[in-house]
Scaffold this motif. Structure first.
Motif, PDB file in Angstrom:
ATOM      1  N   ASN A  66      27.793  -2.552  63.053  1.00 43.70           N
ATOM      2  CA  ASN A  66      27.127  -1.725  61.947  1.00 43.70           C
ATOM      3  C   ASN A  66      28.313  -1.093  61.050  1.00 43.70           C
ATOM      4  OD1 ASN A  66      24.776  -2.408  63.510  1.00 43.70           O
ATOM      5  ND2 ASN A  66      24.404  -0.414  64.314  1.00 43.70           N
ATOM      6  N   TYR A  67      29.396  -1.339  61.516  1.00 46.14           N
ATOM      7  CA  TYR A  67      30.497  -0.689  60.482  1.00 46.14           C
ATOM      8  C   TYR A  67      31.585  -1.679  60.583  1.00 46.14           C
ATOM      9  CZ  TYR A  67      27.700   3.481  61.980  1.00 46.14           C
ATOM     10  OH  TYR A  67      26.619   4.357  62.285  1.00 46.14           O
ATOM     11  N   PHE A  68      32.405  -1.177  59.512  1.00 40.85           N
ATOM     12  CA  PHE A  68      33.870  -1.858  59.351  1.00 40.85           C
ATOM     13  C   PHE A  68      34.952  -0.925  59.016  1.00 40.85           C
ATOM     14  CE2 PHE A  68      31.753  -2.027  55.223  1.00 40.85           C
ATOM     15  CZ  PHE A  68      32.500  -1.650  54.426  1.00 40.85           C
ATOM     16  N   MET A  69      36.077  -1.156  59.342  1.00 40.78           N
ATOM     17  CA  MET A  69      36.995  -0.135  58.908  1.00 40.78           C
ATOM     18  C   MET A  69      37.375  -0.177  57.873  1.00 40.78           C
ATOM     19  SD  MET A  69      40.908   0.121  61.299  1.00 40.78           S
ATOM     20  CE  MET A  69      41.580  -1.431  60.865  1.00 40.78           C
ATOM     21  N   SER A  70      37.716   1.077  57.321  1.00 39.47           N
ATOM     22  CA  SER A  70      38.020   1.389  55.807  1.00 39.47           C
ATOM     23  C   SER A  70      39.283   2.599  56.041  1.00 39.47           C
ATOM     24  CB  SER A  70      37.043   1.956  54.915  1.00 39.47           C
ATOM     25  OG  SER A  70      35.911   0.790  54.873  1.00 39.47           O
ATOM     26  N   PHE A  71      40.060   2.471  54.830  1.00 38.28           N
ATOM     27  CA  PHE A  71      40.966   3.461  54.629  1.00 38.28           C
ATOM     28  C   PHE A  71      40.311   3.964  53.423  1.00 38.28           C
ATOM     29  CE2 PHE A  71      45.801   4.275  52.884  1.00 38.28           C
ATOM     30  CZ  PHE A  71      45.642   5.644  53.377  1.00 38.28           C
ATOM     31  N   LEU A  72      40.115   5.172  53.403  1.00 35.20           N
ATOM     32  CA  LEU A  72      39.565   6.187  52.357  1.00 35.20           C
ATOM     33  C   LEU A  72      40.351   6.877  51.573  1.00 35.20           C
ATOM     34  CD1 LEU A  72      36.585   6.611  55.077  1.00 35.20           C
ATOM     35  CD2 LEU A  72      36.026   6.032  52.732  1.00 35.20           C
ATOM     36  N   ILE A  73      40.533   6.694  50.392  1.00 34.02           N
ATOM     37  CA  ILE A  73      41.497   7.626  49.584  1.00 34.02           C
ATOM     38  C   ILE A  73      40.786   8.162  48.353  1.00 34.02           C
ATOM     39  CG2 ILE A  73      42.415   5.318  48.398  1.00 34.02           C
ATOM     40  CD1 ILE A  73      45.509   6.656  48.865  1.00 34.02           C
ATOM     41  N   ALA A  74      41.530   9.279  47.878  1.00 33.49           N
ATOM     42  CA  ALA A  74      41.028   9.920  46.642  1.00 33.49           C
ATOM     43  C   ALA A  74      41.384   8.808  45.699  1.00 33.49           C
ATOM     44  CB  ALA A  74      41.603  11.236  46.274  1.00 33.49           C
ATOM     45  N   LEU A 103      48.805  -1.366  63.000  1.00 34.84           N
ATOM     46  CA  LEU A 103      48.941   0.041  63.009  1.00 34.84           C
ATOM     47  C   LEU A 103      47.490   0.606  63.697  1.00 34.84           C
ATOM     48  CD1 LEU A 103      50.439   2.584  62.440  1.00 34.84           C
ATOM     49  CD2 LEU A 103      49.109   2.693  60.321  1.00 34.84           C
ATOM     50  N   VAL A 104      46.417   0.207  63.238  1.00 35.32           N
ATOM     51  CA  VAL A 104      45.229   0.723  64.001  1.00 35.32           C
ATOM     52  C   VAL A 104      44.118  -0.307  63.913  1.00 35.32           C
ATOM     53  CG1 VAL A 104      43.105   2.012  63.586  1.00 35.32           C
ATOM     54  CG2 VAL A 104      45.403   3.067  62.916  1.00 35.32           C
ATOM     55  N   VAL A 105      43.754  -0.739  65.159  1.00 38.25           N
ATOM     56  CA  VAL A 105      42.848  -1.797  65.111  1.00 38.25           C
ATOM     57  C   VAL A 105      41.361  -1.541  65.329  1.00 38.25           C
ATOM     58  CG1 VAL A 105      42.215  -4.105  66.303  1.00 38.25           C
ATOM     59  CG2 VAL A 105      44.536  -3.103  66.136  1.00 38.25           C
ATOM     60  N   TYR A 106      40.170  -1.963  64.649  1.00 40.46           N
ATOM     61  CA  TYR A 106      38.920  -1.772  64.875  1.00 40.46           C
ATOM     62  C   TYR A 106      38.168  -2.822  65.792  1.00 40.46           C
ATOM     63  CZ  TYR A 106      33.877  -0.773  64.069  1.00 40.46           C
ATOM     64  OH  TYR A 106      32.530  -0.540  64.145  1.00 40.46           O
ATOM     65  N   GLU A 107      37.877  -2.779  67.087  1.00 45.93           N
ATOM     66  CA  GLU A 107      37.305  -3.758  67.799  1.00 45.93           C
ATOM     67  C   GLU A 107      36.079  -4.013  67.624  1.00 45.93           C
ATOM     68  OE1 GLU A 107      40.394  -3.896  71.675  1.00 45.93           O
ATOM     69  OE2 GLU A 107      38.490  -2.635  71.997  1.00 45.93           O
ATOM     70  N   LEU A 108      35.347  -5.046  67.316  1.00 45.58           N
ATOM     71  CA  LEU A 108      34.151  -5.473  67.202  1.00 45.58           C
ATOM     72  C   LEU A 108      33.277  -5.724  68.495  1.00 45.58           C
ATOM     73  CD1 LEU A 108      35.217  -7.620  64.462  1.00 45.58           C
ATOM     74  CD2 LEU A 108      33.698  -5.723  64.243  1.00 45.58           C
ATOM     75  N   ALA A 109      34.090  -6.005  69.504  1.00 39.20           N
ATOM     76  CA  ALA A 109      33.304  -6.320  70.863  1.00 39.20           C
ATOM     77  C   ALA A 109      32.954  -4.889  71.374  1.00 39.20           C
ATOM     78  CB  ALA A 109      34.128  -6.899  71.836  1.00 39.20           C
TER      79      ALA A 109
END
Length: 407
Positions: A231-239, A400-406
């Motif tokens: 339901n989500y995906f990894m993001s890098f949020l920046i101004a 550096l950072v991993v988002y697992e989908l499993a």
């Protein structure tokens, strides 16, 4: 309202982070890649290119399964570890001239579908499907989508305060960049941060349109399984004021059968042309274009700046296409025409001069960088930029950072 969530990230151990993380795979020359894979057993490049050791030529499905296995091996060997609970991160990249600071979080597929997360680039379906298959087979993603949010004084102050605390990582790279990561695992702060983004009207994708589209396609394919990670995906949020937008300059292999004199005459219908001779000239404002042709630089100044009716028509990359590349040079397909290539504005214009002087290309065009307000206006009006209009920093390090989908 934008929804962000913390997640159980996988990341390198503190003692190995500088060895594990890497630039994006396609940024390495063959020699650099071979060096990393030969002499650094901890590099995340081993996960991304698991067939290297045996120099295997294998199909995509087998390759994706090998990636998944190598990723599992890195976890088994405790090169990578998983957080005990969902967390956010603050991530900062420092170079000699720039500093980028943002928040690593999960962003919602629903927001992407409902246009709360807005887009400004088109995607190629085959690339979207290929990366969707990669995500499905490997079960992880380490390349976040770069997303901008409107400048927010409360968020800026909070980030500044959190940066005063102890960092999780602090390491340097051979590119003379410093990388710092702080973990946000306090429940009250997590709730506060989620509430801050809940008040933001829209987020804007700066870089990663194919990655976000692939995440949506995977969700459509597999969400019936009940796996909430999809339901989500990894993001890098920046101004939005903290991103750096470079232009993509154009180089063309020939003048479409025109002589130099005829080509300059055709340009003069739409532009005032000033010969800058050997001066390394590049545009300093909108509606100006630089050109390098036959050993000399030229300034092209658009004659009519007031005939445009939409933000897309006013975009410098679109102007160059509509007034030069298509009608004069015969470039129709900016993605696939082999007569055109692109050089990011992050590189010196000397690069353009050198490439053209070598003889493979005949003319080069330098553009003025697009402004963030133009990108947002395009997205707000559901308009699509021409291909290769922007090169945007910062770039995230793989592993550096991993988002697992499993699940």
């Amino acid at each position: 309202m934008a929804k962000i969530i913390p997640f159980k990230a996988v990341r390198p151990t503190r003692d190995k982070v500088s060895l594990v993380t890497s630039r994006s795979y396609d940024e390495y020359s063959p020699a650099e890649l071979a060096s990393q894979l030969d002499f650094n057993p901890f590099s995340f490049l081993h996960v991304l290119n698991p067939a290297y050791v045996n120099q295997q030529k294998i199909g995509l499905e087998k390759r994706f399964k090998l990636v998944a296995q190598k990723y599992h091996d890195f976890k088994e060997e405790q090169i990578l570890i998983k957080e005990d609970k969902p967390v956010f991160f603050i991530y900062e990249i420092q170079s000699k001239n720039q500093q980028f600071t943002g928040i690593i979080a999960g962003t919602a597929i629903a927001d992407y579908q409902n246009n709360v997360i807005k887009k400004h680039e088109d995607t190629l379906q085959y690339r979207v499907e290929l990366f969707k298959d990669y995500l499905h087979q490997t079960g992880f993603n380490t390349e976040p989508v770069l997303i901008t949010y409107p400048d927010n004084t409360e968020l800026t102050a909070w980030i500044a305060q959190k940066k005063q605390g102890d960092s999780l990582y602090e390491f340097a790279t051979t590119k003379r960049e410093k990388h710092i990561l702080w973990k946000i695992d306090d429940d009250a702060e997590i709730a506060w941060l989620m509430k801050q983004f809940d008040t933001i009207g829209n987020l804007y994708i700066a870089d990663g349109h194919h990655r976000s589209a692939s995440a949506e396609l995977l969700y459509e394919q597999d969400h019936a399984s009940g796996n909430n990670n999809l339901n989500y995906f990894m993001s890098f949020l920046i101004a939005e004021s903290n991103v750096k937008i470079y232009e993509y300059n154009r180089i063309i292999r020939d003048l479409n059968g025109l002589s130099k004199t005829a080509f300059l005459e055709a340009l003069s219908a739409e532009f005032w042309i000033k010969n800058k001779e050997q001066q390394l000239w590049k545009p300093s404002k909108k509606f100006e274009f630089g050109m390098y042709l036959d050993g000399e630089f030229y300034a092209l100044l658009l004659k009519d700046e007031h005939s445009f009716t939409s933000v897309l028509e006013r975009l410098d990359a679109q102007i160059l296409y509509e007034k030069v590349l298509h009608p004069i040079l015969g470039i129709g397909d900016l993605r696939n025409d082999e007569r055109i290539d692109y050089i990011p504005g992050k590189l010196s214009i000397v690069t353009i001069k050198e490439v053209i002087d070598e003889g493979e290309f005949e003319v080069g065009f330098m553009l003025f960088p697009t402004d963030i307000s133009e990108i947002k206006s395009l997205a707000d009006n559901n308009l699509i930029m021409p291909p290769k209009s922007t090169y945007i920093d910062p770039k995230f390090r793989s592993g550096l950072v991993v988002y697992e989908l499993a699940p």
